[in-house]
Write a protein that holds these residues in place. Structure first.
Motif, mmCIF file in Angstrom:
data_model
loop_
_atom_site.group_PDB
_atom_site.id
_atom_site.type_symbol
_atom_site.label_atom_id
_atom_site.label_comp_id
_atom_site.label_asym_id
_atom_site.label_seq_id
_atom_site.Cartn_x
_atom_site.Cartn_y
_atom_site.Cartn_z
ATOM 1 N N VAL A 1 19.036 75.128 -47.027
ATOM 2 C CA VAL A 1 19.110 74.090 -45.991
ATOM 3 C C VAL A 1 17.817 74.112 -45.168
ATOM 4 C CG1 VAL A 1 20.333 73.347 -43.895
ATOM 5 C CG2 VAL A 1 21.621 74.216 -45.856
ATOM 6 N N ALA B 1 20.247 67.727 -32.596
ATOM 7 C CA ALA B 1 21.241 67.968 -33.649
ATOM 8 C C ALA B 1 22.222 69.043 -33.214
ATOM 9 C CB ALA B 1 20.532 68.391 -34.931
ATOM 10 N N ASP C 1 23.034 71.428 -40.135
ATOM 11 C CA ASP C 1 23.204 71.454 -41.586
ATOM 12 C C ASP C 1 22.374 70.348 -42.244
ATOM 13 O OD1 ASP C 1 24.630 69.026 -41.480
ATOM 14 O OD2 ASP C 1 26.449 70.117 -40.888
ATOM 15 N N ILE C 2 22.613 70.182 -43.518
ATOM 16 C CA ILE C 2 21.772 69.286 -44.312
ATOM 17 C C ILE C 2 21.884 67.821 -43.853
ATOM 18 C CG2 ILE C 2 23.323 68.698 -46.268
ATOM 19 C CD1 ILE C 2 19.870 70.148 -46.687
ATOM 20 N N SER C 3 23.012 67.476 -43.202
ATOM 21 C CA SER C 3 23.187 66.085 -42.781
ATOM 22 C C SER C 3 22.172 65.696 -41.689
ATOM 23 C CB SER C 3 24.607 65.851 -42.265
ATOM 24 O OG SER C 3 24.793 66.595 -41.086
ATOM 25 N N GLU C 4 21.487 66.705 -41.101
ATOM 26 C CA GLU C 4 20.482 66.382 -40.067
ATOM 27 C C GLU C 4 19.289 65.653 -40.665
ATOM 28 O OE1 GLU C 4 22.123 67.023 -37.701
ATOM 29 O OE2 GLU C 4 23.063 68.983 -37.977
ATOM 30 N N LYS C 5 19.192 65.646 -41.996
ATOM 31 C CA LYS C 5 18.062 64.960 -42.622
ATOM 32 C C LYS C 5 17.983 63.507 -42.161
ATOM 33 C CE LYS C 5 16.667 65.333 -47.037
ATOM 34 N NZ LYS C 5 16.770 65.684 -48.473
ATOM 35 N N LYS C 6 19.170 62.907 -41.993
ATOM 36 C CA LYS C 6 19.224 61.518 -41.561
ATOM 37 C C LYS C 6 18.591 61.361 -40.178
ATOM 38 C CE LYS C 6 22.887 58.420 -41.852
ATOM 39 N NZ LYS C 6 24.344 58.299 -41.956
ATOM 40 N N SER D 1 11.678 67.730 -44.934
ATOM 41 C CA SER D 1 11.834 66.432 -44.263
ATOM 42 C C SER D 1 11.040 66.369 -42.965
ATOM 43 C CB SER D 1 13.290 66.163 -43.892
ATOM 44 O OG SER D 1 14.114 66.412 -44.950
ATOM 45 N N GLU E 1 15.058 72.462 -47.260
ATOM 46 C CA GLU E 1 15.219 71.000 -47.327
ATOM 47 C C GLU E 1 14.810 70.351 -46.007
ATOM 48 O OE1 GLU E 1 17.086 68.312 -49.189
ATOM 49 O OE2 GLU E 1 16.192 69.449 -50.827
ATOM 50 N N LEU E 2 15.323 70.919 -44.895
ATOM 51 C CA LEU E 2 15.030 70.323 -43.592
ATOM 52 C C LEU E 2 13.542 70.438 -43.275
ATOM 53 C CD1 LEU E 2 18.059 71.442 -41.379
ATOM 54 C CD2 LEU E 2 17.730 69.289 -42.568
#
Ligand code: ATP
Length: 501
Positions: free
Chosen positions: A174, A197, A205-210, A181, A177-178
């Protein structure tokens, strides 16, 4: 950070008298300046002036002159006399850089440093500001230092520290990935996102990418010259231009597996230049390329790069390029590039600025080894300097002409289909025959107008006649711009452009 530190230290060692750091994250710049001071053999004293408080302690940031707030001139004055080695860190003083007294003071201190033996430098002036303002009188004395963007592993470290501080666990993948981004953002911006966040859900978590992407779009927008373009079009939305589409599909194979391709020895695609008739799908191609390559599309508005101070335009350009590189792999779409670079060959007006900007752009294009794929478009290249179109800058130059009969059929189909009006009753062959000289945009306008009229007249379908009626009343662009278009064609015929269609 190490590489940056040694680069900056090498500027100090080389007696660069004024170093301009164009950055808004002052704490990050402070840390760098302190590190540079620490690696120098004669550890310099650091004196800080900031526009809000005057003279402040560099380490603790408390005011040094509580009783009398010194103005910049009185702060600078004594430093001309002192012999000790020192850094003068001047923050947010760009508003004073049109004051002749300040310019003169900076100049005498800088010249003294220049005239001293290299091994014992005296004073290095650091101007740290969120805006780049270079007065002409100081142009030769100032070195602009690009504060580098954070690498993925440095960003990962920031995220991990944040998790430690707030005592929550975060998986390794995670973080990676973050961090990917967040590339292109400063430490300050990344921390702001993390707080936002974390406040929202108590962990990350990974949904913070948005959220990161949204914030990134905001930041990119604030740069003023770059914009992330959102769109729906794919390569199937382009009628005709088959050569160009074929070429792009081939490059997409490379772009989508860059690591493998590089390892195999394939050159990284640099970009294309699309020249040609207005309304024939050049911007459509930029969008479709982004879809094909599966990377974001950044639009560079060269008009917004141009600033009023010496060096400002190039600094804006460098910043835009830096962001594009950080966001890469991406498509950098430069529309109507001729507007920015026209006049480079002329001697009057502001051609000095455009010439320098043009130079920076050419060098970047020529030397670039990054994964920013440039799609530049132009209508009129009559004022283009020839070196711009020389091989090696772009992978290929394409000429986008008015669509031929076959292409016009496709374009009609695409626009009728898009609006749910493609039917047996419409004779596409006839429409294509009747629209010689029409651009893709003209054809789209015909379809739109016909459908609108049918709606107002309460018809449930449209037919060939309805479309022909509108065609007869439409003046295609090739008529209204006939003279200009003929001139463009003449020039293009002399050059080695590939035909897009
Ligand atoms: P300009 O030079 O004026 O910016 P352009 O060549 O970039 O023009 P586009 O903006 O791509 O032209 O075209 C305008 C519109 O016309 C597009 O949004 C699209 O709907 C339509 N169009 C143009 N060419 C085509 C084409 N080949 N196929 C389908 N639609 C097209």
């Amino acid at each position: 950070m190490n590489e940056t530190k040694y680069k900056l230290a090498s500027y100090v060692n080389a007696s660069r008298p004024i170093i301009y750091i164009n950055h808004f994250d002052f704490s990050a710049v402070d840390a760098l300046i302190q590190e540079v001071a620490d690696v120098l053999p004669n550890k310099p004293q650091i004196y800080e002036y900031n526009d809000a408080f005057g003279y402040v302690d560099f380490e603790w940031k408390n005011r040094k002159d509580y009783n009398e707030t010194k103005d910049l001139a009185s702060f600078l004055n004594p430093f001309y006399e002192t012999e000790e080695e020192k850094f003068l860190v001047l923050k947010d003083i760009h508003f004073h850089l049109d004051n002749p007294k300040i310019i003169a003071l900076l100049k005498v201190i800088a010249l003294k440093t220049l005239n001293t033996k290299q091994e014992d430098f005296q004073t290095t002036i650091f101007i740290v500001a969120s805006q780049l303002v270079i007065p002409t009188e100081l142009e030769k004395l100032i070195t602009v230092f690009d504060f580098p963007l954070l690498q993925q592993d440095q960003i990962g470290e920031i995220i991990r520290k944040f998790a430690q501080q707030w005592e929550f666990t975060i998986e390794k993948d995670v973080v990676e990935e973050l961090a990917l981004s967040c590339k292109g953002l400063s430490e300050f911006e990344i921390k702001q996102i993390l707080y936002l966040a974390y406040d929202d859900g108590g962990s990350i978590d990974i949904s913070e990418k948005k959220l990161i992407i949204q914030e990134k779009e905001q930041i990119i927008k604030k740069t003023g010259s770059l914009e992330i373009v959102n769109f729906k079009e794919t390569i199937d939305a382009i009628g005709g231009l088959n050569n160009l589409k074929f070429w792009l599909k081939k490059k997409a194979q490379v772009f989508k597996q860059l690591d493998k391709a590089r390892e195999y020895g394939v050159d990284i695609p640099k970009g294309i230049m699309l020249v040609g008739m207005p309304g024939c799908g050049k911007s459509l191609v930029a969008k479709a390329t982004s879809r094909l390559f599966e990377v974001p599309l950044l639009r560079l508005d060269i008009g917004n790069l141009l600033g009023k101070y010496v060096g400002e335009s190039e600094a804006n350009f460098r910043q835009a390029i830096k962001i594009a590189e950080a966001v890469s792999p991406c498509i950098l779409y430069i529309d109507e590039i001729e507007k920015a670079f026209a006049g480079v060959g002329e001697t009057d007006g502001d051609s000095g600025v455009t010439k320098r900007l043009f130079g920076s752009f050419l060098t970047w294009l020529q030397e670039k080894e990054n994964t920013v794929f440039v799609v530049a478009t132009a209508n009129d290249i009559s004022k283009f300097p020839p070196e711009f179109l020389r091989k090696g800058r772009f992978d290929e130059l394409f000429f986008v002409d008015f669509p031929n009969e076959e292409d016009r059929k496709k374009i009609f189909e695409i626009h009728l289909q898009k609006r749910g009006k493609l039917s047996q009753e419409i004779d596409i062959n006839k429409l294509a025959k009747e629209t010689k000289g029409f651009s893709g945009a003209d054809i789209e306008a015909v379809v739109k107008e016909t459908i609108e009229t049918a709606f107002i007249d309460n018809k449930d379908k449209i037919n060939t006649e309805n479309l022909i009626t509108v065609i007869k009343t439409t003046e295609p662009l090739s008529n209204s711009l006939a003279d200009k278009i003929n001139k463009i064609k003449e020039i293009l015929e002399k050059m080695k452009f590939k035909l897009a269609s």
